[in-house]
Design an enzyme around this catalytic site. Structure first.
Site, PDB file in Angstrom:
ATOM      1  N   GLY A 253      -2.791   3.340 158.388  1.00 38.61           N
ATOM      2  CA  GLY A 253      -2.939   1.868 158.114  1.00 38.61           C
ATOM      3  C   GLY A 253      -4.317   1.360 157.955  1.00 38.61           C
ATOM      4  O   GLY A 253      -4.595   0.369 157.566  1.00 38.61           O
ATOM      5  N   PRO A 290      -3.259   8.737 158.321  1.00 39.54           N
ATOM      6  CA  PRO A 290      -4.000   8.049 157.319  1.00 39.54           C
ATOM      7  C   PRO A 290      -3.924   8.330 156.017  1.00 39.54           C
ATOM      8  O   PRO A 290      -3.809   9.727 155.669  1.00 39.54           O
ATOM      9  CB  PRO A 290      -5.497   8.182 157.907  1.00 39.54           C
ATOM     10  CG  PRO A 290      -5.456   9.362 158.460  1.00 39.54           C
ATOM     11  CD  PRO A 290      -4.311   9.619 158.962  1.00 39.54           C
ATOM     12  N   GLY A 291      -3.737   7.776 155.075  1.00 39.00           N
ATOM     13  CA  GLY A 291      -3.431   7.820 153.729  1.00 39.00           C
ATOM     14  C   GLY A 291      -4.641   7.159 152.940  1.00 39.00           C
ATOM     15  O   GLY A 291      -5.613   7.639 152.403  1.00 39.00           O
ATOM     16  N   CYS A 360       2.483  -5.015 127.366  1.00 36.55           N
ATOM     17  CA  CYS A 360       3.115  -6.471 127.014  1.00 36.55           C
ATOM     18  C   CYS A 360       3.877  -7.306 128.123  1.00 36.55           C
ATOM     19  O   CYS A 360       4.810  -7.493 127.909  1.00 36.55           O
ATOM     20  CB  CYS A 360       4.182  -6.411 125.936  1.00 36.55           C
ATOM     21  SG  CYS A 360       3.618  -5.228 124.537  1.00 36.55           S
TER      22      CYS A 360
HETATM   23  C1  LIG Z   1       2.183   4.607 154.306  1.00 39.71           C
HETATM   24  C2  LIG Z   1       2.551   5.367 155.358  1.00 39.71           C
HETATM   25  C3  LIG Z   1       1.273   5.880 155.985  1.00 39.71           C
HETATM   26  C4  LIG Z   1      -0.246   5.710 155.449  1.00 39.71           C
HETATM   27  O1  LIG Z   1      -0.693   4.235 155.498  1.00 39.71           O
HETATM   28  P1  LIG Z   1      -2.216   3.998 154.819  1.00 39.71           P
HETATM   29  O2  LIG Z   1      -2.338   2.708 154.881  1.00 39.71           O
HETATM   30  O3  LIG Z   1      -2.285   4.810 153.399  1.00 39.71           O
HETATM   31  O4  LIG Z   1      -3.031   4.804 155.947  1.00 39.71           O
HETATM   32  C5  LIG Z   1       1.390   6.447 157.283  1.00 39.71           C
HETATM   33  N1  LIG Z   1       2.600   6.462 157.883  1.00 39.71           N
HETATM   34  C6  LIG Z   1       3.664   5.935 157.323  1.00 39.71           C
HETATM   35  C7  LIG Z   1       4.921   6.206 158.190  1.00 39.71           C
HETATM   36  C8  LIG Z   1       3.691   5.382 156.223  1.00 39.71           C
HETATM   37  O5  LIG Z   1       4.461   4.858 155.773  1.00 39.71           O
END
Ligand SMILES: *Cc1c(COP(=O)(O)O)cnc(C)c1O
Length: 435
Positions: A253, A290-291, A360
């Site tokens: 997050g 983290p993503g 569109c």
């Molecule tokens: C989406 C998600 C993440 C990653 O969130 P980021 O904002 O991309 O770091 C981590 N854990 C869970 C359970 C998620 O749903």
């Protein structure tokens, strides 16, 4: 905040591998114009060095505590990206059977795969138990029962953490806030003791910890702090109840500076310090997921201006990228910096554009009244910070072939997902015998 905005920008810039060199925006050592010429546009371009750098920032931020950084692969899940991170020792946070299969295909060992998600099916549970996993992050009592049932039938024990919903306002976009009581995620923290007691009594399940994830694109540490303090307190309570709490999964997050001129989210080091301060004394193994912060600034979307169109009191920049390639502006009202690939001359004339795609729908708008250096038809532009929740959300709406992906490393680049031809796109359909 420990760092001022300028200081932050200096730090971020030092980490940036998309910089102008000799007047051309580069991905590492590769001019983006070269990629546009060989791959075409639109296309996503990722930097290996940035992916690696961001993973290491988190890994180092947790130094001194037993930990595993599990990349939330829903942010960007190309096999080449997963392999890049897996080579550094990353675990993976997966949310579907498909992601689990992708993680395994990239060579990630089962004991580094965390399975999250509110709707795991029995087939997905069985798939992960058969292939091996680190833990399920469980979101409900019904899911606990499903895992217990499947694991017992298979004669195995499933390691689980239970995701608690701490009822904390993440102060982010409503569609990506997950830690308030009105959200579908986790079990209410007030009911956690009962759920842990239930889990302890179920066969085929071993409860090993607690999981929490309050949302995405957080630009302030305060909500994390509030959530982690609640998790720390719950850890003590559950231990007193006789549960073994050895692992804390603190979710993902942490936000990124989409709008570089005015956002300065906390750095991974500050986030790591917060984790140590709030839960470090508990002796638990720490996981984070983290993503966005790993993949977001590691990718750009490369596009070309098709037309410049004069409207009534506004000027449209019509690109060859559209909402089907990058849906974040349409879905989350997201801001992406859009920059010309050819570096503007100092003092170059600027103009205000509505930046749109060819789809569109009026929702196919990337930016309104955006001040930018003046652009001409045929010019290349790059959407910055498009590496996360970009290509993974792309579709073929309007029968626009799925946007390709390119990975850069030093002065090399490789297509890691090719743009399908029209024939390939059409051949995925099949015609029933009666036609
Ligand atoms: C989406 C998600 C993440 C990653 O969130 P980021 O904002 O991309 O770091 C981590 N854990 C869970 C359970 C998620 O749903």
């Amino acid at each position: 905040m420990l760092y001022g905005r300028l200081d932050y920008q200096r730090k971020v810039r030092a980490l940036d591998h998309f910089l102008y060199r000799d007047g051309i925006l580069h991905a590492e050592d590769v001019p983006l114009s070269e990629i546009a010429a060989s791959v075409g546009t639109p296309a996503y371009v990722y930097s290996t060095a940035t992916l690696e750098r961001h993973f290491r920032l988190f890994d180092e931020a947790l130094e001194g505590m037993p930990h595993l950084v599990c990349y939330a692969m829903k942010a960007a899940s190309n096999q080449a990206i997963l392999k890049t991170l897996a080579a550094l020792g990353a675990g993976m946070d997966v949310v579907s059977g498909g992601e689990y299969a992708r993680a395994k295909a990239a060579g990630v060992p089962g004991d580094k795969i965390v399975f999250a998600g509110v709707g795991k099916t029995e087939a997905e549970i069985a798939q992960a138990l058969a292939g091996g996993l680190r833990q399920f992050n469980v979101e409900s009592e019904s899911e606990l029962q499903a895992i217990s049932r499947v694991a017992s039938e298979m004669g195995v024990t499933a390691p689980v953490t239970i995701r608690v919903n701490p009822d904390v306002d993440a102060k982010t976009h409503a569609k990506i806030a997950t830690g308030k009581s009105e959200n579908k995620f986790g079990v209410p923290i007030a009911r956690a003791r009962g759920v842990y007691a239930e889990a302890a009594a179920l066969p085929g399940i071993e409860v090993i910890g607690i999981d929490v994830h309050i949302g995405s694109q957080l630009t302030d540490l305060a909500p994390f702090e509030a959530a982690y303090l609640k998790v720390a307190e719950l850890t003590e309570t559950l231990r007193a109840d006789g549960h073994k709490i050895e692992r804390l999964d603190l979710g993902g997050g942490l936000g990124i500076p989409y709008e570089r001129s005015n956002t300065a989210p906390p750095l991974p080091t500050e986030y790591g310090a917060l984790i140590k301060r709030t839960v470090g004394h508990l002796g638990c193994e720490i996981e984070i997921e983290p993503g966005r912060l790993i993949a977001g600034n590691a990718g750009i979307l490369l596009s070309r201006v098709v037309y410049v169109k004069e409207g009534e009191g506004r000027r449209f920049l019509i690109l060859d990228a559209a909402m089907n390639d990058l849906i974040r502006p349409a879905m989350y009202d997201a801001w992406h910096d859009i920059v010309p690939v050819i570096e503007p001359e100092p003092g170059q004339e600027r103009a205000s554009y509505d930046v749109v795609g060819p789809v569109c729908e009026s929702g196919d708008t990337f930016a309104r009244a955006r001040e930018m250096p003046q652009l001409r038809e045929g010019d290349l532009v790059a959407f910055r910070s498009a590496g996360a929740y970009g290509a993974v959300m792309a579709s073929e709406y309007n029968s626009r072939p799925l946007v390709p992906e390119v990975l850069v490393k030093d002065d090399h680049h490789a297509v890691i997902r090719a743009r399908p031809s029209f024939d390939e796109m059409i051949s995925r359909d099949s015609i029933p015998e009666w036609l």
